[in-house]
Scaffold this motif. Structure first.
Motif, PDB file in Angstrom:
ATOM      1  N   GLY A   1      22.490   8.021   0.789  1.00 38.52           N
ATOM      2  CA  GLY A   1      22.218   9.034  -0.225  1.00 38.52           C
ATOM      3  C   GLY A   1      21.275   8.563  -1.317  1.00 38.52           C
ATOM      4  N   HIS A   2      21.021   7.242  -1.367  1.00 42.78           N
ATOM      5  CA  HIS A   2      20.060   6.701  -2.339  1.00 42.78           C
ATOM      6  C   HIS A   2      18.857   6.155  -1.572  1.00 42.78           C
ATOM      7  CE1 HIS A   2      22.877   6.833  -5.781  1.00 42.78           C
ATOM      8  NE2 HIS A   2      23.770   6.717  -4.815  1.00 42.78           N
ATOM      9  N   ALA A   3      17.689   6.239  -2.181  1.00 43.90           N
ATOM     10  CA  ALA A   3      16.458   5.822  -1.509  1.00 43.90           C
ATOM     11  C   ALA A   3      15.799   4.678  -2.263  1.00 43.90           C
ATOM     12  CB  ALA A   3      15.493   7.003  -1.429  1.00 43.90           C
ATOM     13  N   LEU A   4      15.119   3.816  -1.516  1.00 40.25           N
ATOM     14  CA  LEU A   4      14.327   2.741  -2.115  1.00 40.25           C
ATOM     15  C   LEU A   4      12.869   2.929  -1.704  1.00 40.25           C
ATOM     16  CD1 LEU A   4      14.241   0.020  -3.704  1.00 40.25           C
ATOM     17  CD2 LEU A   4      14.560  -1.135  -1.499  1.00 40.25           C
ATOM     18  N   PHE A   5      11.977   2.961  -2.690  1.00 42.24           N
ATOM     19  CA  PHE A   5      10.544   3.115  -2.430  1.00 42.24           C
ATOM     20  C   PHE A   5       9.833   1.776  -2.622  1.00 42.24           C
ATOM     21  CE2 PHE A   5       9.403   7.900  -3.166  1.00 42.24           C
ATOM     22  CZ  PHE A   5      10.489   8.295  -2.403  1.00 42.24           C
ATOM     23  N   GLY A   6       8.938   1.451  -1.694  1.00 44.13           N
ATOM     24  CA  GLY A   6       8.049   0.307  -1.853  1.00 44.13           C
ATOM     25  C   GLY A   6       6.809   0.718  -2.635  1.00 44.13           C
ATOM     26  N   ILE A   7       6.135  -0.258  -3.233  1.00 43.50           N
ATOM     27  CA  ILE A   7       4.957   0.047  -4.051  1.00 43.50           C
ATOM     28  C   ILE A   7       3.739  -0.720  -3.538  1.00 43.50           C
ATOM     29  CG2 ILE A   7       3.969   0.085  -6.377  1.00 43.50           C
ATOM     30  CD1 ILE A   7       6.827   0.021  -7.487  1.00 43.50           C
ATOM     31  N   GLN A   8       2.735   0.035  -3.092  1.00 41.82           N
ATOM     32  CA  GLN A   8       1.485  -0.561  -2.625  1.00 41.82           C
ATOM     33  C   GLN A   8       0.665  -1.030  -3.830  1.00 41.82           C
ATOM     34  OE1 GLN A   8      -1.828   1.955  -1.779  1.00 41.82           O
ATOM     35  NE2 GLN A   8      -2.161   1.077   0.248  1.00 41.82           N
ATOM     36  N   GLN A   9       0.152  -2.254  -3.731  1.00 39.99           N
ATOM     37  CA  GLN A   9      -0.757  -2.781  -4.747  1.00 39.99           C
ATOM     38  C   GLN A   9      -2.066  -3.192  -4.081  1.00 39.99           C
ATOM     39  OE1 GLN A   9      -0.461  -2.551  -7.905  1.00 39.99           O
ATOM     40  NE2 GLN A   9       1.724  -2.333  -8.341  1.00 39.99           N
ATOM     41  N   GLY A  10      -2.970  -3.791  -4.863  1.00 46.08           N
ATOM     42  CA  GLY A  10      -4.258  -4.210  -4.301  1.00 46.08           C
ATOM     43  C   GLY A  10      -5.448  -3.730  -5.093  1.00 46.08           C
TER      44      GLY A  10
ATOM     45  N   LYS B   1       5.296  -1.606   5.259  1.00 45.49           N
ATOM     46  CA  LYS B   1       5.766  -0.922   6.477  1.00 45.49           C
ATOM     47  C   LYS B   1       6.647  -1.854   7.309  1.00 45.49           C
ATOM     48  CE  LYS B   1       1.579   0.799   7.604  1.00 45.49           C
ATOM     49  NZ  LYS B   1       0.509   1.575   8.261  1.00 45.49           N
ATOM     50  N   ALA B   2       6.336  -3.157   7.281  1.00 46.84           N
ATOM     51  CA  ALA B   2       7.143  -4.133   8.025  1.00 46.84           C
ATOM     52  C   ALA B   2       8.561  -4.228   7.450  1.00 46.84           C
ATOM     53  CB  ALA B   2       6.465  -5.497   7.999  1.00 46.84           C
ATOM     54  N   VAL B   3       8.676  -4.043   6.135  1.00 42.50           N
ATOM     55  CA  VAL B   3      10.001  -4.095   5.485  1.00 42.50           C
ATOM     56  C   VAL B   3      10.761  -2.782   5.710  1.00 42.50           C
ATOM     57  CG1 VAL B   3      11.207  -4.400   3.272  1.00 42.50           C
ATOM     58  CG2 VAL B   3       9.120  -5.690   3.736  1.00 42.50           C
ATOM     59  N   GLU B   4      10.041  -1.690   5.733  1.00 49.46           N
ATOM     60  CA  GLU B   4      10.573  -0.319   5.904  1.00 49.46           C
ATOM     61  C   GLU B   4      11.249   0.191   4.635  1.00 49.46           C
ATOM     62  OE1 GLU B   4      12.834   0.729   9.327  1.00 49.46           O
ATOM     63  OE2 GLU B   4      11.345  -0.070  10.726  1.00 49.46           O
ATOM     64  N   PHE B   5      10.670   1.265   4.103  1.00 48.12           N
ATOM     65  CA  PHE B   5      11.199   1.899   2.901  1.00 48.12           C
ATOM     66  C   PHE B   5      11.396   3.399   3.146  1.00 48.12           C
ATOM     67  CE2 PHE B   5       9.250  -1.979   1.288  1.00 48.12           C
ATOM     68  CZ  PHE B   5      10.222  -2.432   0.401  1.00 48.12           C
TER      69      PHE B   5
ATOM     70  N   GLY C   1     -11.511   7.207  -5.756  1.00 48.55           N
ATOM     71  CA  GLY C   1     -12.085   6.359  -4.717  1.00 48.55           C
ATOM     72  C   GLY C   1     -10.996   5.649  -3.924  1.00 48.55           C
ATOM     73  N   VAL C   2      -9.985   5.140  -4.621  1.00 45.68           N
ATOM     74  CA  VAL C   2      -8.859   4.472  -3.945  1.00 45.68           C
ATOM     75  C   VAL C   2      -8.008   5.501  -3.193  1.00 45.68           C
ATOM     76  CG1 VAL C   2      -6.727   3.135  -4.285  1.00 45.68           C
ATOM     77  CG2 VAL C   2      -8.791   2.551  -5.583  1.00 45.68           C
ATOM     78  N   LEU C   3      -7.799   6.655  -3.815  1.00 48.41           N
ATOM     79  CA  LEU C   3      -6.961   7.679  -3.174  1.00 48.41           C
ATOM     80  C   LEU C   3      -7.637   8.293  -1.940  1.00 48.41           C
ATOM     81  CD1 LEU C   3      -5.390   9.491  -6.252  1.00 48.41           C
ATOM     82  CD2 LEU C   3      -4.342   7.777  -4.761  1.00 48.41           C
ATOM     83  N   ASP C   4      -8.933   8.073  -1.798  1.00 48.24           N
ATOM     84  CA  ASP C   4      -9.620   8.536  -0.583  1.00 48.24           C
ATOM     85  C   ASP C   4      -9.146   7.756   0.646  1.00 48.24           C
ATOM     86  OD1 ASP C   4     -11.107  10.613  -1.658  1.00 48.24           O
ATOM     87  OD2 ASP C   4     -12.787   9.318  -2.211  1.00 48.24           O
ATOM     88  N   PHE C   5      -8.594   6.526   0.430  1.00 45.86           N
ATOM     89  CA  PHE C   5      -8.102   5.768   1.591  1.00 45.86           C
ATOM     90  C   PHE C   5      -6.639   5.333   1.495  1.00 45.86           C
ATOM     91  CE2 PHE C   5     -10.361   2.582  -1.120  1.00 45.86           C
ATOM     92  CZ  PHE C   5      -9.308   1.724  -1.401  1.00 45.86           C
ATOM     93  N   ALA C   6      -6.132   5.111   0.281  1.00 44.91           N
ATOM     94  CA  ALA C   6      -4.790   4.511   0.144  1.00 44.91           C
ATOM     95  C   ALA C   6      -3.645   5.340   0.760  1.00 44.91           C
ATOM     96  CB  ALA C   6      -4.495   4.188  -1.317  1.00 44.91           C
ATOM     97  N   PRO C   7      -3.564   6.651   0.502  1.00 46.93           N
ATOM     98  CA  PRO C   7      -2.454   7.406   1.107  1.00 46.93           C
ATOM     99  C   PRO C   7      -2.480   7.356   2.642  1.00 46.93           C
ATOM    100  CG  PRO C   7      -3.455   8.682  -0.658  1.00 46.93           C
ATOM    101  CD  PRO C   7      -4.354   7.504  -0.414  1.00 46.93           C
ATOM    102  N   ASP C   8      -3.691   7.321   3.233  1.00 51.49           N
ATOM    103  CA  ASP C   8      -3.816   7.280   4.696  1.00 51.49           C
ATOM    104  C   ASP C   8      -3.298   5.967   5.283  1.00 51.49           C
ATOM    105  OD1 ASP C   8      -5.082   9.734   4.502  1.00 51.49           O
ATOM    106  OD2 ASP C   8      -7.090   8.862   4.427  1.00 51.49           O
ATOM    107  N   GLN C   9      -3.185   4.932   4.449  1.00 54.22           N
ATOM    108  CA  GLN C   9      -2.677   3.642   4.922  1.00 54.22           C
ATOM    109  C   GLN C   9      -1.142   3.630   4.979  1.00 54.22           C
ATOM    110  OE1 GLN C   9      -4.501   1.214   1.863  1.00 54.22           O
ATOM    111  NE2 GLN C   9      -6.339   0.817   3.064  1.00 54.22           N
ATOM    112  N   LEU C  10      -0.523   4.653   4.402  1.00 57.83           N
ATOM    113  CA  LEU C  10       0.946   4.717   4.315  1.00 57.83           C
ATOM    114  C   LEU C  10       1.502   5.667   5.378  1.00 57.83           C
ATOM    115  CD1 LEU C  10       1.079   4.917   0.424  1.00 57.83           C
ATOM    116  CD2 LEU C  10       1.525   2.900   1.842  1.00 57.83           C
ATOM    117  N   PRO C  11       2.790   5.524   5.743  1.00 56.12           N
ATOM    118  CA  PRO C  11       3.359   6.376   6.797  1.00 56.12           C
ATOM    119  C   PRO C  11       3.243   7.868   6.478  1.00 56.12           C
ATOM    120  CG  PRO C  11       4.836   4.546   6.309  1.00 56.12           C
ATOM    121  CD  PRO C  11       3.758   4.507   5.270  1.00 56.12           C
TER     122      PRO C  11
END
Length: 376
Positions: free
Chosen positions: A182-191, A206-210, A229-239
């Motif tokens: 019932g509780h969720a854990l979110f990972g945070i992409q950096q770079g 993704k290897a850890v799974e969130f 510019g970052v959002l043009d590619f960053a969301p596509d790198q996520l599940p």
């Protein structure tokens, strides 16, 4: 009652997505804007008023709450939802960003961060394990990994080292979070602004799974063009099948641009902070209620808006109470801004579902470009 946290994608239009995040405390319609309740309150608003604007979820600040009144006290009093009288979902940040931006004399090591409180100078330590413990004591529905966020601009070596540290902390956050149905854990992409470092970060997460993934380290001074510019590619790198959360954004056109690029969730202090300083967001752009042009104006801020400030009060009144520093000013102006932000989200959800997001976006920009109605 849903026991598990889940995300269903209902429609896409280009990269823009609409769906529902289901939690035991209720559904969150996406794209979602989360008002910020820093110290267990959205400043100048009652919780039921925040809900009335259309908010499905609030954000609480781990850093502020751990210092005052403390997570242990909130836990003894029945958890954050009961403490602040909000029965819908709450997301808590990890405290990492506030430590970097607010705390004095901080010291960063592999283990975590030691810092002095900006309130009373008392010494504290925040580690991935302690951040998970605090967020569990608060009882938040969505918990964020503990990460480090360097201010931009920074050199590539510093950004890479910081990202790699955050990824090690992400694994430790996941281990410490454990199994909490019932509780969720979110990972945070950096770079930072680097596509390859962002990709490396996404792969590590993704290897850890969130349960969801945030795009972190933006809206820290890099400007809208660089952020997009970052959002043009960053969301596509996520599940694709998990919520994507852009932290700390933003102005109305930032929000629309982020959703256009595949973001599902956002938060920002802007609507509430601006309300208290007399800056109002409307369909026709930004209005400054301090300006003398409003002193004799009997018209509402925005004739199409149904919030209490626009439904029951004139610009002249709002100008007067702001200049007189009356409490009702912050209340009404904050309510208006939050209402408008939620209206944008609903407009985008409807447009994506109908497959007309591009038309909606064009109209949004065209109306804003008109500027405020001419003075009387």
């Amino acid at each position: 009652m849903t026991q598990r946290f889940s995300f269903a994608l209902n429609a896409t239009d280009g990269k823009a997505r609409t769906g529902v995040i289901s939690t035991p405390r209720g559904d969150i319609r996406t794209p979602a804007f989360m008002p910020v309740g820093t110290a267990a309150t959205v400043k100048a608003m009652m919780p039921e008023s925040v809900a009335a604007t259309g908010a499905d979820i609030l954000l609480g600040n781990t850093y502020h709450l751990m210092l005052r009144p403390t997570a242990e006290r909130i836990d003894r009093l029945g958890g954050l939802h009961k403490f602040m009288n909000w029965d819908k979902p709450i997301l808590t940040d990890s405290g990492g960003f506030q430590v970097m931006s607010l705390a004095e004399l901080r010291k960063l090591t592999e283990k975590g961060v030691t810092f002095k409180s900006h309130i009373d100078g008392s010494k504290h330590e925040l580690t991935p394990e302690r951040s998970m413990e605090i967020q569990k004591l608060l009882g938040s529905d969505i918990v964020m990994c503990f990460d480090e966020c360097p201010a931009l601009p920074a050199d590539r070596k510093r950004i890479a080292e910081s990202m790699e540290l955050s990824m090690r902390w992400a694994q430790r956050s996941r281990d410490a979070f454990g199994d909490r149905p019932g509780h969720a854990l979110f990972g945070i992409q950096q770079g930072g602004l680097e596509e390859d470092l962002r990709a490396q970060s996404a792969e590590a997460l993704k290897a850890v799974e969130f349960d969801g993934y945030a795009v972190g380290g933006l809206a820290v001074g890099e400007g809208q063009e660089a952020m997009f510019g970052v959002l043009d590619f960053a969301p596509d790198q996520l599940p694709v099948d998990k919520p994507r959360y852009l932290m700390g954004v933003g102005k109305p056109d930032d929000i629309v641009g982020a959703v256009k690029r595949g973001i599902d969730m956002m938060d920002c202090v802007l609507p509430s902070r601006s309300g208290r300083t007399g800056q109002l967001f409307t369909r026709r752009g930004v209005i400054n209620i301090k300006n003398a042009r409003h002193a004799d104006d009997p018209r509402p801020l925005d004739e199409h808006c149904t919030c209490p400030a626009c439904s029951h009060y004139s610009r002249a009144y709002l100008h007067h109470v702001f200049r007189a520093q009356e409490m009702i000013s912050g209340m009404l102006l904050t309510w208006h801004n939050l209402h408008y932000f939620q209206e944008i989200m609903q407009g985008m959800r409807d447009a994506i579902a109908a497959g007309r997001f591009a038309d909606w976006e064009a109209e949004f920009h065209a109306t804003r470009a008109l500027g405020d109605v001419p003075p009387l």
